[in-house]
Design an enzyme around this catalytic site. Sequence first.
Site, PDB file in Angstrom:
ATOM      1  N   ASP A  43       6.433  -4.390  17.206  1.00  0.00           N
ATOM      2  CA  ASP A  43       6.886  -3.231  17.981  1.00  0.00           C
ATOM      3  C   ASP A  43       7.155  -3.608  19.429  1.00  0.00           C
ATOM      4  O   ASP A  43       6.654  -4.601  19.950  1.00  0.00           O
ATOM      5  CB  ASP A  43       5.830  -2.123  17.924  1.00  0.00           C
ATOM      6  CG  ASP A  43       4.473  -2.630  18.349  1.00  0.00           C
ATOM      7  OD1 ASP A  43       4.131  -3.789  18.014  1.00  0.00           O
ATOM      8  OD2 ASP A  43       3.744  -1.890  19.039  1.00  0.00           O
ATOM      9  N   GLU A  44       7.976  -2.821  20.055  1.00  0.00           N
ATOM     10  CA  GLU A  44       8.136  -2.783  21.505  1.00  0.00           C
ATOM     11  C   GLU A  44       8.414  -4.149  22.151  1.00  0.00           C
ATOM     12  O   GLU A  44       7.759  -4.546  23.108  1.00  0.00           O
ATOM     13  CB  GLU A  44       6.882  -2.163  22.151  1.00  0.00           C
ATOM     14  CG  GLU A  44       6.620  -0.744  21.640  1.00  0.00           C
ATOM     15  CD  GLU A  44       5.369  -0.132  22.255  1.00  0.00           C
ATOM     16  OE1 GLU A  44       5.397   1.086  22.496  1.00  0.00           O
ATOM     17  OE2 GLU A  44       4.391  -0.852  22.498  1.00  0.00           O
ATOM     18  N   VAL A  45       9.381  -4.856  21.627  1.00  0.00           N
ATOM     19  CA  VAL A  45       9.826  -6.104  22.271  1.00  0.00           C
ATOM     20  C   VAL A  45      10.865  -5.714  23.327  1.00  0.00           C
ATOM     21  O   VAL A  45      11.897  -5.138  22.994  1.00  0.00           O
ATOM     22  CB  VAL A  45      10.455  -7.051  21.235  1.00  0.00           C
ATOM     23  CG1 VAL A  45      11.075  -8.258  21.918  1.00  0.00           C
ATOM     24  CG2 VAL A  45       9.407  -7.467  20.206  1.00  0.00           C
TER      25      VAL A  45
END
Lengths: 667, 667
Positions: free
Chosen positions: B309-311
Amino acid sequence: MKLTTAVIALAAIAPVIAADLNLMPWPEHIAPGNGALLLNRSLSIGVQGGDERVERAVGRFVVQLRRQTGVSFDRQPGAEVTEIAITCAGSGAALQQLGEDESYHLLVDSRRAQLSAAGPLGVLRGLQTLLQLVRAGEHGWIVPAVTIDDRPRFAWRGLMIDVSRHFMPMDVILRNVDGMEAAKLNVLHLHLSDDQGFRVESLRYPKLQETGSDGLFYTRQQIGELIAYARDRGIRVVPEFDMPGHAASWFVGYPELASAPGPYQIIRAWSIHDPCMNPTLDETYEFLEGFIGEMAALFPDTYLHIGGDEVNGEQWKANGQIQTWMKDHAIKDDQALQAYFNQRIQAIIAKHGKRMEGWDEILDPALPKDILIQSWRGQKSLAEAARKGYDGLLSSGWYLDLMQPASTHYAVDPMDKESASLSDADAKHILGGEACEWSEYAVPENLDNRIWPRMGAIAERLWSPRGTRDIDSMYRRLDVFSRNLEWRGLRHRQNPRLMLQRLAGGGDVTHLATLASVLEPVKGYKREETNKYLQPTPLNRMVDAVSPESDVAREFNALASRAKRDKSARAQLIRNLQKWRDNHAQLRPMLDQSFLLRELIPVSEHLTAIANAGLRALQAMESGRPLAASARARQLAALDEAAKPQAELLIMIAPGVRTLIAQAGRR
Amino acid sequence: MKLTTAVIALAAIAPVIAADLNLMPWPEHIAPGNGALLLNRSLSIGVQGGDERVERAVGRFVVQLRRQTGVSFDRQPGAEVTEIAITCAGSGAALQQLGEDESYHLLVDSRRAQLSAAGPLGVLRGLQTLLQLVRAGEHGWIVPAVTIDDRPRFAWRGLMIDVSRHFMPMDVILRNVDGMEAAKLNVLHLHLSDDQGFRVESLRYPKLQETGSDGLFYTRQQIGELIAYARDRGIRVVPEFDMPGHAASWFVGYPELASAPGPYQIIRAWSIHDPCMNPTLDETYEFLEGFIGEMAALFPDTYLHIGGDEVNGEQWKANGQIQTWMKDHAIKDDQALQAYFNQRIQAIIAKHGKRMEGWDEILDPALPKDILIQSWRGQKSLAEAARKGYDGLLSSGWYLDLMQPASTHYAVDPMDKESASLSDADAKHILGGEACEWSEYAVPENLDNRIWPRMGAIAERLWSPRGTRDIDSMYRRLDVFSRNLEWRGLRHRQNPRLMLQRLAGGGDVTHLATLASVLEPVKGYKREETNKYLQPTPLNRMVDAVSPESDVAREFNALASRAKRDKSARAQLIRNLQKWRDNHAQLRPMLDQSFLLRELIPVSEHLTAIANAGLRALQAMESGRPLAASARARQLAALDEAAKPQAELLIMIAPGVRTLIAQAGRR
């Protein structure tokens, strides 16, 4: 020890300090300073001297500080400025000794806390004081500036736990040891065997635990871990193996020790039973020689407690061989026979390098002076022993299972009554005392609540100067002390709450809790008189859940004494009494549904009756029309009736209402 | 499974049962019988079939029964009459499988309880139901006669705990596993690595834990013990190692994995950070191959969660080598680069015989269909994945750290919204869901209180038939469920009590508790917005101590909606509001003294203001003179002002008072 600021005796500064510091036990000397030390999250703690106990105690101090504050304090390594500087002059005895130095000096100013002591025990005690000083200040977590010079009044400050009648698993014992450390107690006395169970693993006589314990016993490894755990906290562990009486659990596996033929079973009933060792056979001493040898090695402490109480002699009287032997050896009665037994046991104990301890009954002039008498009889017994040169401990007045209030225990002093007239030299024989928790009516679930709501008061009596006797101050500090024990995992407040929830089933606990808050268990041996308890009888009723002492009732009763002259007190009393009066109507439906609650119906009704009597008295006061003598008499009679024990419970606001009725009769 | 009495669907019998039985999650089918089984202290439990898990579960059942009842129940060996008869048809899979049979049949009459199941998991679930049925009856501890046929609606019923941002020691995890067993949950998902800490010992890459954890990590042995403990309770353990982002803690020891040169430190701040693995280097995959191999062996479950998630791509954009490589390989953007990374990781995971799990972002058509998507985005995301043939889990709507009420979580259903239109075949891809407890604002002390006041509602959604939606019934049963968890050692009620006591210092906690009882933490990501939190910031303030949901306020608000038409409701509302109005005067002196309490001064003042507004509205209703529109507007404006968040707290009785003001305007 040199002090850097003036030290003022307790009495002089108590008014200043008492309002502010929640120390328990109260230190010998304390002087407030100016300002406070602000604790940084990265905390530098310097330690000079001492042994590994000091290092571990610092580790526990940081953990405890984290719990108390919710701040993840870290011990900062190699800091230049030391916020807490600990100096320990010596490394202490390899085996903790009776009378070993526990004094410490604590100086806190706005720059640092300096704790110094002659040995590790003093550091341990001082760290507990330091933890009690930490508080949330206006700008962060602080320790108020203070100078404390402190040491115990008595060298033996103990707690006895009966793990035979109801077994207490090791985790229960360990958390109680944590409580003992907070209270600066230094002896854990375990009552390890009795008619109802033998609680230690023996390699030499394995049938002791295999047949005498229902599988509920401490392994040798657990005992070793307990002793190390207690030592780390400055606490000696003294084992008691009760003999020659209170020993039926031994005879299940080894009936040949008894004075009547077997077979034997573990006894499930309380009270004094007949089974007793046979003191006339050499085989008995051969067995005990082996047993004591094994236990003397397992328990390193100097003292080994042989109980020795309550031998009723029935089995001896009924045994022809014993009677003949007594005649042959010119032993005139049971007492003399027990004295003979004790002499032989003492010789065995001495051979293993230990000193014998026992209850009052063991005292006999034929025994050497190095034995120790634990007195359930009182100061007279202690003073007599002291005059004969015997050391003694007081336990009379400190039986926690009798459900007395903390103030009663606090008023007891080993040096009062007959002890007061001892010479200085003889007085030295009185080493201190032990609170005792016999476990007929205690199980792991409520043990903590039987001990800790009052134990702080006894611990203070044993540690603090003799003049420390202000009951209001004691209760105020005991409340904080007891509350803070929850951070150490003690369950004296949590478990009663859960027990009430259990009683309430899935229902709302509010009204049941209101009732519980003014109740206490019956006192003394009243529960014994019901003859309805056996070892497996569940202890899950209201009497088992309520606290030994009702704070709510104590505060109500104190307020009631001011009712006549204090209008705001009356207003508060009325609010309380109305709540109690109306409680039953709300509670009744729940009480009907459960076999556990049904016995509370009359209790709850009586609370309403007592509250009504109090409200009528207050009405009379408010109206300015005193109650006539006849009305007073009627009300007092009704009060007496309602205040009688029900379901083994007492409604503790009755004394306050009695006061109100008396005041309502005056102009 | 054949039923011996008629089975009635939930809806039909709910009115009969709901008043009486406190089951959670609610069973699929339940039919009340006549009478009840009386439990004897000496309890005969017969077991046929199953594996060692069943035997151990029976042992735990007896222990738990003792705790719940306070009766020392013993399991009677070789009894002729079997009070609890357990039949387990099979021994279950060697490794607990997704979708393994958890159904059971429970028939209780006045003679015995018969529990039968296809496998050990069904027995485990049935024993939990049986424990929930035990109650104090009129003559003793009973199980009411009942026939239950039960099985879960979803095969994956999970709880994720973030142990990276704040580490949770193993004892905390284990007690939460005990809570999961009670709730019939079957997957513990541990978020084991993130920017703020790497929490598992690696033998192959020891710098992960040595430099990336502050010394706070689980040893391999602890992990093994946890997995065995969870398996015994019918719970799979799924590890998550977040990659390629959320991985700064890896780079402290292994900066070569990152997309920008080091050195790296553990990140102490929350939010999304730049450090990200370099997906363009073979060395990265060589490292991860070794790492995944080690972890695949340590964690036996079929699934391995890679986060994903959330790169934010910042490091990739700034790295010339990566940009060049992307051009060379025709990878058009960050998302495509991450997809490439995921494909290579998936191949590694598959090589070790496992299936890859990840958050929504990993979904890419190039990945095989055996991966699993955990959706923080919602049903739309799940439905799209399902249509493409991918399995999914719902977590959107079940983030416990966002402090939503249980009713909100209860209303969420994986099959609602976009999922509702799935074909039966596609719908099978939705395996269930997981509640997530991210730990920015949770520490071991308050973790339980973040999870368990609401978790029962989510567990019920995942287990019970889709139609189980009565919110009042849910809250009533959740209250009992949550309370009974205390018998399993969960600290969601005890610790907040201690935290309040800490805030009160040595003082009386009553008035602080009154304030706390109507407060909730701010919702969603409001605390994030303050930007004042770092990993070591103490979480010891009121916002950390109060429950995620105020029962007192919920009940007040419900009562307020009836004020106009219900005089007795008005009387109770007035009593409550008077108490809240008067609370500040009593509390204020305490608030002044401590840096931890000072922020509560406006909160406490606002409670008085809100209570006053409510009282004025009720006065208007009592007097029969409706509030004029202008007066209403003024009061609502004042209410709005007073109800604004203060100290990250919300005063939750504001909606009820708003209702009162509205009603006070009507004739």
